[in-house]
Design a protein around this motif. Sequence first.
Motif, PDB file in Angstrom:
ATOM      1  N   LEU A  53       0.830  -1.206   0.000  1.00 41.27           N
ATOM      2  CA  LEU A  53       0.000   0.000   0.000  1.00 41.27           C
ATOM      3  C   LEU A  53       0.861   1.251   0.000  1.00 41.27           C
ATOM      4  CD1 LEU A  53      -2.827  -1.035   2.476  1.00 41.27           C
ATOM      5  CD2 LEU A  53      -2.991  -0.803  -0.006  1.00 41.27           C
ATOM      6  N   GLN A  54       1.948   1.231   0.768  1.00 38.76           N
ATOM      7  CA  GLN A  54       2.862   2.373   0.809  1.00 38.76           C
ATOM      8  C   GLN A  54       3.510   2.560  -0.548  1.00 38.76           C
ATOM      9  OE1 GLN A  54       3.265   4.555   3.354  1.00 38.76           O
ATOM     10  NE2 GLN A  54       4.523   5.749   1.981  1.00 38.76           N
ATOM     11  N   ASN A  55       3.951   1.451  -1.185  1.00 36.81           N
ATOM     12  CA  ASN A  55       4.561   1.540  -2.509  1.00 36.81           C
ATOM     13  C   ASN A  55       3.578   2.089  -3.526  1.00 36.81           C
ATOM     14  OD1 ASN A  55       7.015   0.599  -1.612  1.00 36.81           O
ATOM     15  ND2 ASN A  55       6.606  -1.509  -2.182  1.00 36.81           N
ATOM     16  N   THR A  56       2.321   1.663  -3.446  1.00 36.53           N
ATOM     17  CA  THR A  56       1.295   2.152  -4.365  1.00 36.53           C
ATOM     18  C   THR A  56       1.093   3.652  -4.165  1.00 36.53           C
ATOM     19  OG1 THR A  56       0.200   0.004  -4.296  1.00 36.53           O
ATOM     20  CG2 THR A  56      -1.100   1.867  -5.096  1.00 36.53           C
ATOM     21  N   HIS A  57       1.029   4.082  -2.925  1.00 41.07           N
ATOM     22  CA  HIS A  57       0.883   5.509  -2.620  1.00 41.07           C
ATOM     23  C   HIS A  57       2.100   6.288  -3.118  1.00 41.07           C
ATOM     24  CE1 HIS A  57      -0.216   9.185  -0.580  1.00 41.07           C
ATOM     25  NE2 HIS A  57       0.984   9.197  -0.015  1.00 41.07           N
ATOM     26  N   GLN A  59       4.148   5.442  -5.523  1.00 38.54           N
ATOM     27  CA  GLN A  59       4.135   5.468  -6.989  1.00 38.54           C
ATOM     28  C   GLN A  59       3.156   6.524  -7.510  1.00 38.54           C
ATOM     29  OE1 GLN A  59       5.813   3.832  -9.625  1.00 38.54           O
ATOM     30  NE2 GLN A  59       7.225   3.607  -7.913  1.00 38.54           N
ATOM     31  N   TYR A  60       1.985   6.587  -6.907  1.00 40.82           N
ATOM     32  CA  TYR A  60       0.992   7.584  -7.315  1.00 40.82           C
ATOM     33  C   TYR A  60       1.548   8.997  -7.127  1.00 40.82           C
ATOM     34  CZ  TYR A  60      -3.183  10.451  -7.364  1.00 40.82           C
ATOM     35  OH  TYR A  60      -4.103  11.432  -7.644  1.00 40.82           O
ATOM     36  N   LYS A  61       2.183   9.219  -5.991  1.00 35.62           N
ATOM     37  CA  LYS A  61       2.748  10.536  -5.693  1.00 35.62           C
ATOM     38  C   LYS A  61       3.867  10.887  -6.675  1.00 35.62           C
ATOM     39  CE  LYS A  61       4.785  13.185  -1.919  1.00 35.62           C
ATOM     40  NZ  LYS A  61       5.338  13.137  -0.580  1.00 35.62           N
ATOM     41  N   MET A  62       4.750   9.936  -6.950  1.00 35.33           N
ATOM     42  CA  MET A  62       5.855  10.184  -7.880  1.00 35.33           C
ATOM     43  C   MET A  62       5.334  10.443  -9.291  1.00 35.33           C
ATOM     44  SD  MET A  62       8.990   7.713  -6.596  1.00 35.33           S
ATOM     45  CE  MET A  62       8.086   6.185  -6.496  1.00 35.33           C
ATOM     46  N   LYS A  63       4.318   9.676  -9.725  1.00 38.57           N
ATOM     47  CA  LYS A  63       3.748   9.887 -11.060  1.00 38.57           C
ATOM     48  C   LYS A  63       3.118  11.265 -11.165  1.00 38.57           C
ATOM     49  CE  LYS A  63       2.988   5.094 -12.256  1.00 38.57           C
ATOM     50  NZ  LYS A  63       2.056   4.037 -12.573  1.00 38.57           N
ATOM     51  N   SER A  64       2.406  11.687 -10.133  1.00 37.45           N
ATOM     52  CA  SER A  64       1.773  13.007 -10.189  1.00 37.45           C
ATOM     53  C   SER A  64       2.831  14.109 -10.205  1.00 37.45           C
ATOM     54  CB  SER A  64       0.782  13.201  -9.039  1.00 37.45           C
ATOM     55  OG  SER A  64       1.442  13.229  -7.804  1.00 37.45           O
ATOM     56  N   GLN A  65       3.945  13.916  -9.521  1.00 30.60           N
ATOM     57  CA  GLN A  65       5.025  14.897  -9.564  1.00 30.60           C
ATOM     58  C   GLN A  65       5.664  14.935 -10.954  1.00 30.60           C
ATOM     59  OE1 GLN A  65       7.089  13.348  -5.983  1.00 30.60           O
ATOM     60  NE2 GLN A  65       7.166  15.500  -5.330  1.00 30.60           N
ATOM     61  N   MET A  66       5.876  13.774 -11.551  1.00 25.85           N
ATOM     62  CA  MET A  66       6.509  13.714 -12.869  1.00 25.85           C
ATOM     63  C   MET A  66       5.631  14.347 -13.948  1.00 25.85           C
ATOM     64  SD  MET A  66       9.560  12.586 -12.657  1.00 25.85           S
ATOM     65  CE  MET A  66       9.969  12.233 -14.365  1.00 25.85           C
ATOM     66  N   GLU A  67       4.320  14.296 -13.771  1.00 23.55           N
ATOM     67  CA  GLU A  67       3.411  14.900 -14.749  1.00 23.55           C
ATOM     68  C   GLU A  67       3.574  16.416 -14.825  1.00 23.55           C
ATOM     69  OE1 GLU A  67      -0.435  13.475 -13.547  1.00 23.55           O
ATOM     70  OE2 GLU A  67      -0.083  11.494 -14.430  1.00 23.55           O
ATOM     71  N   SER A  95       6.343  -1.759 -16.872  1.00 21.64           N
ATOM     72  CA  SER A  95       5.024  -1.755 -16.233  1.00 21.64           C
ATOM     73  C   SER A  95       4.603  -0.363 -15.775  1.00 21.64           C
ATOM     74  CB  SER A  95       5.013  -2.723 -15.046  1.00 21.64           C
ATOM     75  OG  SER A  95       5.887  -2.264 -14.041  1.00 21.64           O
ATOM     76  N   GLY A  96       5.454   0.647 -16.026  1.00 20.58           N
ATOM     77  CA  GLY A  96       5.129   2.009 -15.620  1.00 20.58           C
ATOM     78  C   GLY A  96       5.612   2.363 -14.231  1.00 20.58           C
ATOM     79  N   PHE A  97       6.286   1.445 -13.574  1.00 20.11           N
ATOM     80  CA  PHE A  97       6.819   1.668 -12.232  1.00 20.11           C
ATOM     81  C   PHE A  97       7.941   2.701 -12.316  1.00 20.11           C
ATOM     82  CE2 PHE A  97       9.636   0.570  -8.677  1.00 20.11           C
ATOM     83  CZ  PHE A  97       8.738   0.513  -7.639  1.00 20.11           C
ATOM     84  N   ILE A  98       7.864   3.756 -11.509  1.00 18.63           N
ATOM     85  CA  ILE A  98       8.878   4.803 -11.507  1.00 18.63           C
ATOM     86  C   ILE A  98       9.955   4.444 -10.497  1.00 18.63           C
ATOM     87  CG2 ILE A  98       9.370   7.225 -10.979  1.00 18.63           C
ATOM     88  CD1 ILE A  98       6.588   7.908 -11.915  1.00 18.63           C
ATOM     89  N   GLY A  99      11.201   4.561 -10.930  1.00 14.43           N
ATOM     90  CA  GLY A  99      12.317   4.281 -10.046  1.00 14.43           C
ATOM     91  C   GLY A  99      13.341   5.393 -10.106  1.00 14.43           C
ATOM     92  N   GLY A 100      14.164   5.443  -9.112  1.00 17.44           N
ATOM     93  CA  GLY A 100      15.228   6.422  -9.076  1.00 17.44           C
ATOM     94  C   GLY A 100      16.499   5.792  -8.576  1.00 17.44           C
ATOM     95  N   GLU A 101      17.608   6.419  -8.931  1.00  7.90           N
ATOM     96  CA  GLU A 101      18.894   5.900  -8.513  1.00  7.90           C
ATOM     97  C   GLU A 101      19.892   7.053  -8.467  1.00  7.90           C
ATOM     98  OE1 GLU A 101      21.924   2.645 -10.369  1.00  7.90           O
ATOM     99  OE2 GLU A 101      19.785   2.201 -10.462  1.00  7.90           O
ATOM    100  N   VAL A 102      20.652   7.123  -7.391  1.00  9.78           N
ATOM    101  CA  VAL A 102      21.717   8.113  -7.249  1.00  9.78           C
ATOM    102  C   VAL A 102      22.967   7.389  -6.776  1.00  9.78           C
ATOM    103  CG1 VAL A 102      22.547  10.144  -6.001  1.00  9.78           C
ATOM    104  CG2 VAL A 102      20.154  10.016  -6.674  1.00  9.78           C
TER     105      VAL A 102
END
Length: 171
Positions: A53-57, A59-67, A95-102
């Motif tokens: 549930l946290q990952n889904t939340h 992902q939703y937050k990251m997608k809305s920021q990227m938009e 699958s549309g999953f947003i990831g990040g890496e530093v």
Amino acid sequence: MNRILLIFLSVFCIALLTACGGRTTETDNNTDRNNIAQNDIVKTTNRNNSNHLQNTHDQYKMKSQMEKLDFSEIDLEVSYAEQKEYEAEINHDNSGFIGGEVDDDLNNKQLRGKAAFDSIYPKVEKLTFSKGTNKKDAIDQILQSFDLPANYTKFELEIIFNDGTKMRYVD
């Protein structure tokens, strides 16, 4: 003869009671172990559901920021002397999953997932790239936004804009 029969019967009853008494305790112990194992499974399942549930939340937050940005992916690699590098990436998998890496050798930081996204997003939010941005302006914006030194030995930036256009800047 009665005496022998009485002794034999007494020993037999004692052995039977001892055997049954041990079995009851063993059964109780097995039941306790089963209950503990089931409780661990329930706790693990609840944790996994909570993480999902946290990952889904997230992902939703990251997608809305990227938009809010003009681009959907960014991949930055800047090399410096003495084998030091700064790498930052925000991408989508199939699958549309947003990831990040530093991977930041300059500051000894390695981040993955949401932590990396949260580190990169405020920096890329400041960028004003378009498809027509020239190489010098793009490099200057990146160095300033990411607070990176200008004495790099190699600079690579790839951006995928929302319409699918890829821009690559190499210096």
